[in-house]
Design a protein around this motif. Sequence first.
Motif, short mmCIF file in Angstrom:
data_model
loop_
_atom_site.label_atom_id
_atom_site.label_comp_id
_atom_site.label_asym_id
_atom_site.label_seq_id
_atom_site.Cartn_x
_atom_site.Cartn_y
_atom_site.Cartn_z
N ILE A 190 44.47 81.50 42.69
CA ILE A 190 44.76 82.78 42.34
C ILE A 190 46.74 81.94 42.71
N GLN A 191 46.55 81.32 43.25
CA GLN A 191 48.09 80.57 42.67
C GLN A 191 48.22 79.68 41.35
N ALA A 192 47.57 79.22 41.04
CA ALA A 192 47.45 78.22 40.21
C ALA A 192 47.78 79.61 38.61
N ASP A 193 47.04 80.41 39.05
CA ASP A 193 46.74 81.22 37.71
C ASP A 193 48.47 82.20 37.56
N ALA A 194 49.15 82.10 38.82
CA ALA A 194 50.15 83.27 38.74
C ALA A 194 51.08 82.23 38.13
N LEU A 195 50.67 80.68 38.83
CA LEU A 195 51.95 79.65 38.09
C LEU A 195 51.47 79.95 36.56
N VAL A 196 50.43 79.64 35.91
CA VAL A 196 50.31 78.94 34.16
C VAL A 196 51.09 80.27 33.57
N SER A 197 50.63 81.45 34.46
CA SER A 197 51.44 82.77 33.71
C SER A 197 52.67 82.72 34.26
N THR A 198 53.29 81.80 34.78
CA THR A 198 54.91 82.36 34.64
C THR A 198 55.35 81.42 33.74
N ILE A 199 54.91 79.60 33.83
CA ILE A 199 55.52 78.90 32.87
C ILE A 199 54.81 80.00 31.43
N ALA A 200 54.61 80.38 31.44
CA ALA A 200 54.43 81.01 29.97
C ALA A 200 55.17 81.26 29.21
N GLU A 201 55.93 82.27 30.97
CA GLU A 201 56.99 83.38 30.18
C GLU A 201 57.74 82.55 30.33
N ASN A 202 58.11 81.70 30.43
CA ASN A 202 59.32 81.31 30.89
C ASN A 202 59.10 79.44 30.34
N ASN A 203 58.74 79.48 28.98
CA ASN A 203 58.80 77.82 28.65
C ASN A 203 60.06 77.14 27.92
N SER A 204 60.83 78.19 27.67
CA SER A 204 62.52 77.76 27.67
C SER A 204 62.89 77.36 27.90
N LEU A 205 62.63 77.89 29.53
CA LEU A 205 63.72 77.45 30.14
C LEU A 205 64.05 75.78 30.55
N SER A 206 65.39 75.25 31.29
CA SER A 206 65.73 73.54 30.93
C SER A 206 64.28 73.11 31.91
N GLU A 207 64.12 71.76 31.63
CA GLU A 207 63.46 71.50 32.88
C GLU A 207 65.09 71.08 34.55
N GLU A 208 65.64 71.92 34.13
CA GLU A 208 66.00 71.49 36.35
C GLU A 208 65.51 73.20 36.49
N ALA A 209 65.74 73.66 35.78
CA ALA A 209 65.33 75.39 35.74
C ALA A 209 63.96 75.07 35.79
N MET A 210 63.39 75.06 35.02
CA MET A 210 61.45 74.66 35.32
C MET A 210 61.69 74.21 36.44
N GLY A 211 61.57 73.22 37.32
CA GLY A 211 61.64 72.60 38.61
C GLY A 211 61.60 73.42 39.53
N GLU A 212 62.99 74.11 39.81
CA GLU A 212 63.17 75.56 40.81
C GLU A 212 62.37 76.39 40.51
N LEU A 213 61.54 76.81 38.92
CA LEU A 213 60.30 77.76 39.17
C LEU A 213 59.03 76.83 40.00
N LEU A 214 59.17 75.75 39.47
CA LEU A 214 57.54 75.11 39.27
C LEU A 214 57.53 75.08 41.71
N LYS A 215 58.70 74.85 42.43
CA LYS A 215 58.64 75.00 43.22
C LYS A 215 58.37 75.71 44.29
N ALA A 216 58.76 77.27 43.37
CA ALA A 216 58.58 78.57 44.38
C ALA A 216 57.16 78.41 44.38
#
Length: 451
Positions: free
Chosen positions: A44-70
């Motif tokens: 469930i956690q991984a599915d939510a992560l993959v959906s979030t990454i797909a929606e925010n694919n254009s974020l910068s590397e730093e912003a994506m890193g902060e997103l992954l930490k969530a």
Amino acid sequence: MTLRKKIILFSSVFMFLVIAISHTAIYFLFYRTASNGEIDQLHIQADALVSTIAENNSLSEEAMGELLKAYLPANGIIRIINETENDVLPVQTKSNRYTDLSVSYTTSETSRIVQDDNTGSNFAVIEKPIIWESGEIVTVQVANELVYLDETMGTLTYVLLFSSAVILIPTVIASIVLSRFLLTPIQKLKDTMRRNILNKNWQKIDVDERSKDELYEMETTFNEMIDSLKENFEKQEAFVSNASHELKTPIQIIKSYAQLIERQGKKRPELLDESVGAIDSEADRMQKLVEQLLLLAKHKNEEQKQAVNIQTIVKQVIQTFQKAYPERSIQLEAEAGNYESFGNIDQLKQIPYILIENALKYSEEAVLVTMHTDTEKTVIQFKDDGEGIALEEQEKVFDRFYRVDRARNRETGGTGLGLAIAKEIIERHDGEITVESEIGQGSTFTWILSK
């Protein structure tokens, strides 16, 4: 190894195996259920992560890193790798020791439980492929250390070990008590048998106030065996005593007449004739006694049986006696019917021979033999008009060496074995013999033969 030790060892080992198998099954079933639950939760956690990454694919590397930490598991790691198994983004983890987990590029979704070779900890690992902003396919790996599951499994291990001891110890105690309960009567039986052997007595086991179980039946059977052995031993002693007495008397008579002949036979010829006649008579009685003793022993080994006709046997015996005693009348009255039976013909011939001989010996008039038969049995009666037998002596006449009138029987050459032989043969053929008699009214011996 004693039987007590075998019972304790068998019950303990059997219960140990049952506990080991059941607890092992419980352990692995619980582990599988719990680990599947951890994987489902991580899914469930991984599915939510993959959906979030797909929606925010254009974020910068730093912003994506902060997103992954969530979405970072409390005791795990998130990493994104490309086809060359290099990290696309910096690895997100709360402990660098998680970076040693094996990583593999995959284009299909996978989930598994892996064990860290260095720490021995178990991890739930989810791997999902996604399309990165560059258009290439990358693998998102989410792993979480199963800290609570390992702690729970450790606790479960101690609980199962403790419960095994709690179950196994009473089992051993119960097997000791059971073995004592089972073996105490057997030990008592063994001691009683040993005392009977050493002391030559007929001691039995006390079975009062005992439960009616198989051990009780064993003890009562032993007591019945002791009674039977005692009875047979006493009969054997009486038989030996009577046989020695019966043989000693004619031997003493023969010896006395022989000494008399030696002293006075030459001077008194009439004494010689008297002595020779007495010696011959006593020798005949000894021969008859020995023959009947041998016949009793022989019957124990003769078991060959065949189809026989009882009426034919009785007629043959009557004809034999009629020729030997032409002055006596032996009448046969036989109803029509099937007198076929099954038995040893030589033994069965002895029965009418003994009964007719007794009737002729102890009566002066005619002897009557009657026969009738049905589908279940054949009944043969031997009637005489002799002096009769007293009621209290009628059962004893079938005992070995028993004689109603010993003086009269000695004169007629009786040994007291005839009726005993007849009864034994009849019982071996599943039959029955009885006597009815009144003093002065004669006797009737009834032979009942089952078909």
